[in-house]
Write a protein that holds these residues in place. Structure first.
Motif, mmCIF file in Angstrom:
data_model
loop_
_atom_site.group_PDB
_atom_site.id
_atom_site.type_symbol
_atom_site.label_atom_id
_atom_site.label_comp_id
_atom_site.label_asym_id
_atom_site.label_seq_id
_atom_site.Cartn_x
_atom_site.Cartn_y
_atom_site.Cartn_z
ATOM 1 N N GLY A 127 10.343 6.728 10.066
ATOM 2 C CA GLY A 127 9.155 5.879 9.992
ATOM 3 C C GLY A 127 9.066 4.990 11.219
ATOM 4 O O GLY A 127 9.766 5.195 12.225
ATOM 5 N N LEU A 128 8.200 4.005 11.143
ATOM 6 C CA LEU A 128 8.011 3.072 12.254
ATOM 7 C C LEU A 128 9.117 2.032 12.239
ATOM 8 O O LEU A 128 9.504 1.528 11.181
ATOM 9 C CB LEU A 128 6.650 2.375 12.133
ATOM 10 N N THR A 172 11.175 -2.336 9.618
ATOM 11 C CA THR A 172 11.119 -0.890 9.397
ATOM 12 C C THR A 172 10.094 -0.592 8.312
ATOM 13 O O THR A 172 10.011 -1.296 7.312
ATOM 14 C CB THR A 172 12.489 -0.334 8.980
ATOM 15 N N MET A 173 9.309 0.460 8.522
ATOM 16 C CA MET A 173 8.285 0.880 7.562
ATOM 17 C C MET A 173 8.370 2.394 7.395
ATOM 18 O O MET A 173 8.284 3.133 8.378
ATOM 19 C CB MET A 173 6.889 0.466 8.040
ATOM 20 N N SER A 174 8.543 2.836 6.174
ATOM 21 C CA SER A 174 8.651 4.264 5.884
ATOM 22 C C SER A 174 8.030 4.540 4.516
ATOM 23 O O SER A 174 7.645 3.617 3.798
ATOM 24 C CB SER A 174 10.109 4.714 5.910
ATOM 25 N N MET A 175 7.929 5.817 4.179
ATOM 26 C CA MET A 175 7.381 6.225 2.885
ATOM 27 C C MET A 175 8.228 7.356 2.318
ATOM 28 O O MET A 175 7.738 8.430 1.994
ATOM 29 C CB MET A 175 5.911 6.654 3.034
ATOM 30 N N GLY A 176 9.532 7.090 2.202
ATOM 31 C CA GLY A 176 10.449 8.101 1.710
ATOM 32 C C GLY A 176 10.144 8.552 0.295
ATOM 33 O O GLY A 176 10.250 9.745 -0.030
ATOM 34 N N ALA A 177 9.744 7.618 -0.572
ATOM 35 C CA ALA A 177 9.455 7.970 -1.962
ATOM 36 C C ALA A 177 8.271 8.934 -2.055
ATOM 37 O O ALA A 177 8.293 9.887 -2.846
ATOM 38 C CB ALA A 177 9.184 6.702 -2.774
ATOM 39 N N LYS A 178 7.252 8.695 -1.238
ATOM 40 C CA LYS A 178 6.075 9.572 -1.268
ATOM 41 C C LYS A 178 6.408 10.952 -0.718
ATOM 42 O O LYS A 178 5.898 11.969 -1.215
ATOM 43 C CB LYS A 178 4.935 8.934 -0.466
ATOM 44 N N VAL A 179 7.263 11.009 0.302
ATOM 45 C CA VAL A 179 7.670 12.299 0.856
ATOM 46 C C VAL A 179 8.467 13.090 -0.181
ATOM 47 O O VAL A 179 8.235 14.298 -0.368
ATOM 48 C CB VAL A 179 8.495 12.089 2.139
ATOM 49 N N LEU A 187 0.169 9.857 5.198
ATOM 50 C CA LEU A 187 1.439 9.613 5.882
ATOM 51 C C LEU A 187 1.240 9.490 7.391
ATOM 52 O O LEU A 187 1.815 8.607 8.046
ATOM 53 C CB LEU A 187 2.416 10.747 5.586
ATOM 54 N N SER A 188 0.398 10.366 7.952
ATOM 55 C CA SER A 188 0.245 10.423 9.406
ATOM 56 C C SER A 188 -0.499 9.224 9.972
ATOM 57 O O SER A 188 -0.285 8.866 11.134
ATOM 58 C CB SER A 188 -0.469 11.716 9.813
ATOM 59 N N ILE A 189 -1.367 8.592 9.181
ATOM 60 C CA ILE A 189 -2.123 7.444 9.707
ATOM 61 C C ILE A 189 -1.453 6.117 9.396
ATOM 62 O O ILE A 189 -1.941 5.068 9.835
ATOM 63 C CB ILE A 189 -3.567 7.434 9.158
ATOM 64 N N THR A 190 -0.345 6.145 8.657
ATOM 65 C CA THR A 190 0.326 4.896 8.292
ATOM 66 C C THR A 190 1.662 4.745 9.008
ATOM 67 O O THR A 190 1.810 3.855 9.859
ATOM 68 C CB THR A 190 0.529 4.811 6.774
ATOM 69 N N VAL A 191 2.650 5.605 8.683
ATOM 70 C CA VAL A 191 4.000 5.388 9.204
ATOM 71 C C VAL A 191 4.617 6.628 9.847
ATOM 72 O O VAL A 191 5.744 6.568 10.316
ATOM 73 C CB VAL A 191 4.946 4.890 8.083
ATOM 74 N N ARG A 192 3.898 7.759 9.885
ATOM 75 C CA ARG A 192 4.479 8.978 10.435
ATOM 76 C C ARG A 192 3.595 9.563 11.538
ATOM 77 O O ARG A 192 2.960 10.607 11.367
ATOM 78 C CB ARG A 192 4.703 10.024 9.336
ATOM 79 N N PRO A 193 3.527 8.908 12.702
ATOM 80 C CA PRO A 193 2.740 9.495 13.805
ATOM 81 C C PRO A 193 3.311 10.803 14.307
ATOM 82 O O PRO A 193 2.605 11.565 14.981
ATOM 83 C CB PRO A 193 2.805 8.402 14.887
ATOM 84 N N ASP A 194 4.575 11.110 13.988
ATOM 85 C CA ASP A 194 5.186 12.337 14.489
ATOM 86 C C ASP A 194 4.594 13.591 13.856
ATOM 87 O O ASP A 194 4.742 14.685 14.411
ATOM 88 C CB ASP A 194 6.698 12.300 14.261
ATOM 89 N N ILE A 195 3.919 13.463 12.705
ATOM 90 C CA ILE A 195 3.324 14.641 12.061
ATOM 91 C C ILE A 195 1.807 14.678 12.231
ATOM 92 O O ILE A 195 1.142 15.527 11.644
ATOM 93 C CB ILE A 195 3.681 14.681 10.564
ATOM 94 N N LEU A 207 0.819 -1.208 0.000
ATOM 95 C CA LEU A 207 0.000 0.000 0.000
ATOM 96 C C LEU A 207 0.855 1.261 0.000
ATOM 97 O O LEU A 207 0.517 2.261 0.636
ATOM 98 C CB LEU A 207 -0.950 0.002 1.203
ATOM 99 N N GLY A 208 1.980 1.206 -0.709
ATOM 100 C CA GLY A 208 2.870 2.351 -0.792
ATOM 101 C C GLY A 208 3.841 2.467 0.359
ATOM 102 O O GLY A 208 4.675 3.380 0.384
ATOM 103 N N ILE A 209 3.779 1.557 1.329
ATOM 104 C CA ILE A 209 4.668 1.575 2.487
ATOM 105 C C ILE A 209 5.902 0.738 2.174
ATOM 106 O O ILE A 209 5.790 -0.431 1.812
ATOM 107 C CB ILE A 209 3.957 1.029 3.735
ATOM 108 N N GLU A 210 7.067 1.347 2.316
ATOM 109 C CA GLU A 210 8.318 0.634 2.084
ATOM 110 C C GLU A 210 8.662 -0.174 3.333
ATOM 111 O O GLU A 210 8.841 0.379 4.413
ATOM 112 C CB GLU A 210 9.442 1.627 1.764
ATOM 113 N N CYS A 211 8.747 -1.488 3.185
ATOM 114 C CA CYS A 211 8.960 -2.391 4.319
ATOM 115 C C CYS A 211 10.295 -3.119 4.170
ATOM 116 O O CYS A 211 10.692 -3.484 3.060
ATOM 117 C CB CYS A 211 7.831 -3.417 4.425
ATOM 118 N N HIS A 212 10.948 -3.323 5.291
ATOM 119 C CA HIS A 212 12.191 -4.091 5.300
ATOM 120 C C HIS A 212 12.271 -4.882 6.594
ATOM 121 O O HIS A 212 12.201 -4.324 7.688
ATOM 122 C CB HIS A 212 13.412 -3.190 5.176
ATOM 123 N N LEU A 213 12.395 -6.207 6.455
ATOM 124 C CA LEU A 213 12.537 -7.120 7.591
ATOM 125 C C LEU A 213 13.953 -7.680 7.577
ATOM 126 O O LEU A 213 14.400 -8.214 6.556
ATOM 127 C CB LEU A 213 11.511 -8.245 7.514
#
Length: 538
Positions: free
Chosen positions: A238-239, A128-135, A194-202, A114-120
């Protein structure tokens, strides 16, 4: 072309075509696919559908303790399992039922969802889950001007406060602010996702900015401008989920459990919720308060919210109670979800799922939530706000939450109720997001100096609870009409005194150096008597 030929041959209005299968893109297609997938998973593969979340399916083998969980979002399916054989069988059945399609139907490791970049990581101990490309895409669309020096690690800026006070018109906008105004809805929509997926800080700043969607002012535009500047410096944030050793466990829950006897259950809790409210925001025209809460599972933030309250609170008690009630709704749902998948929390279906600890920093709110009593300070509050008492459990109702008091400095939900400034933001932000490449903006030494300079001298550090027989945990010994007051003495020792509720209220053997802090200003029924003893009579 086929439909045009059909109408020409058969004549208008004589026949109608009936679809034998749903077409991708129609309004009813997602519902039809969900119905088809649900029937296939439950009847043919033996999965159970969660009663708490209709998009969640699970299968658990009691003998082998192996399990598999499927999460469905429209036509995207995420599979999590500790059973390789069951996973391989599911993969085979999917190929037989739906084929490979135009691309690879199955990927062994998740890299994007869903557009979230994930790495295990290789040991499966860190996700780790982030959305650097969307930002980056958002910053490119806005053409944000780069800054020569690094800004403070917080979205808040003094310009936000100045814009709120001056209330300047839109004619004084810079070129960059004009671009933000022209793309206001596009920016706020992206920030919301962004705020409801991986960026609670914003989340909090986004909430304040979105309040101007209908008619943006310079106040809202400056919020977005500073928020975009903050994002440009934290693109990779991200998370970060870990199995053990999260900061909220090591720096908040365990220290609180060790310091306060009534919070001892926080030491080993697998989930916890924080709630807070900002009373009568000056940035709101009607002085509505802001609700903020966050829910942690296994030390990781899984759900959070920052929202303007729909009612105008008359006191801090009322605003905190509204916020706690909103948090309790999420906690009750999460408790029901844990009952559905207890194996994910090292529990069995036969175990009783413990209530979700709900932590607030207002003692009056704790007492109002835990005790079925109406006072002059709370009798006007809407009855729907007292459903938190039902969730706390009573005769005939299962206890799904338990409300506790914690010091404000430990309340992570403070991050979601107001736009934090200076060192407060990075201090709490480290419990929410991290840079996926490692490190954060928190400087512990600088924060310690800031706290030392700003701390006011206090004579007493106190926590207080009234525990009635009906609501007392099993390890509290109480008589029929008695309740315990736990307090912290000046020497740091937790002590207990007895209060009887039938004889007008008396306190047994309360030392003269004890001071029970009950936030009496927020509780009309409390009366301070005996200036030497300084205790509260209820």
């Amino acid at each position: 072309e086929f439909l045009d030929r059909f109408r020409k041959d058969q004549g208008p209005g004589k026949y109608a075509m009936r679809l034998r299968t749903s077409l991708y893109g129609l309004s009813n297609s997602p519902a039809l696919f969900s119905r088809t997938l649900n029937k296939w998973l439950t009847t043919k593969l033996g999965f159970s559908r969660s009663r708490s979340d209709s998009t969640l399916y699970m299968k658990f083998n009691k003998s082998t303790k192996k399990w598999i969980i499927i999460c469905v979002f429209v036509d995207d399916v995420l599979v999590v399992s500790n059973d390789d054989d069951e996973t391989y069988e599911l993969r085979t059945k999917l190929r037989e039922e739906y084929g490979e399609g135009q691309g690879n139907l199955w990927t062994d490791s998740i890299s994007s969802f869903l557009g979230i970049e994930c790495h295990l990581n290789s040991k499966c101990t860190k996700l780790t889950m982030s959305m650097g490309a969307k930002v980056r895409q958002l910053l490119e669309d806005v053409q944000l001007e780069p800054h020569k020096k690094k800004l403070n690690p917080t979205p808040w800026s003094q310009r936000i406060e100045d814009a709120r006070k001056d209330d300047l018109g839109l004619e004084a906008l810079t070129a960059q602010q004009q671009r933000i105004l022209d793309q206001f809805l596009h920016i706020t929509g992206t920030l919301l996702y962004l705020s409801i997926t991986v960026r609670p800080d914003i989340t909090t700043c986004t909430n304040f900015a979105c309040r101007g969607s209908a008619k943006p002012t310079k106040f809202h535009i400056v919020i977005l401008e500073t928020l975009l500047q903050y994002l440009s410096q934290t693109v990779n944030h991200g998370l970060v989920y870990r199995q053990h050793g999260q900061s909220v466990e090591t720096e908040i829950l365990k220290p609180l459990a060790a310091k306060y006897d009534e919070l001892h259950k926080l030491h080993d809790t697998k989930y916890v919720a924080f709630s807070d409210a900002s009373f009568a925001d000056l940035s709101d025209a009607r002085l509505r308060s802001t609700t903020g809460w966050v829910l942690y599972a296994l030390g990781n933030p899984v759900s959070w919210s920052s929202k303007r309250q729909s009612l105008t609170a008359r006191s801090t008690l009322e605003s905190e109670l509204i916020a706690a009630c909103a948090c309790s709704d999420e906690a009750v749902w999460f408790h029901s979800l844990v009952e559905t998948i207890p194996f994910a929390f090292d529990m069995s279906y036969e175990d009783t799922v413990p209530p979700v600890p709900l932590l607030v920093d207002n003692a009056a709110c704790v007492l109002t939530s835990n005790h079925p009593k109406t006072s002059a300070a709370s009798k006007h509050i809407d009855l729907r706000m007292f459903r938190i008492r039902d969730a706390s459990g009573d005769e005939g109702n299962k206890a799904r939450i338990r409300v506790y008091w914690i010091p404000t400095a430990f309340n992570v939900a403070d991050h979601f109720s107001k736009m934090l400034q200076t060192n407060l933001f990075p201090r709490l932000n480290r419990h929410l997001v991290e840079d996926k490449n490692g490190g954060n903006d928190y400087d512990k030494e600088a924060d310690a100096k800031f706290v030392a300079l700003s701390r006011k001298p206090t004579n007493h550090l106190v926590s207080s609870y009234l525990v009635t027989e009906a609501l007392a945990p099993g390890d509290y010994s109480t008589e029929s009409n008695d309740c315990n007051i736990k307090y912290l003495r000046d020497d740091g020792v937790i002590d207990t005194c007895l209060m009887n509720l039938t004889d007008g209220g008396y306190v047994d053997e309360l030392p003269s150096d004890a001071f029970v802090d009950t936030h009496v200003d927020d509780w009309d029924d409390a009366d301070i008597i005996n200036s030497t003893w300084k205790y509260a009579l209820w």
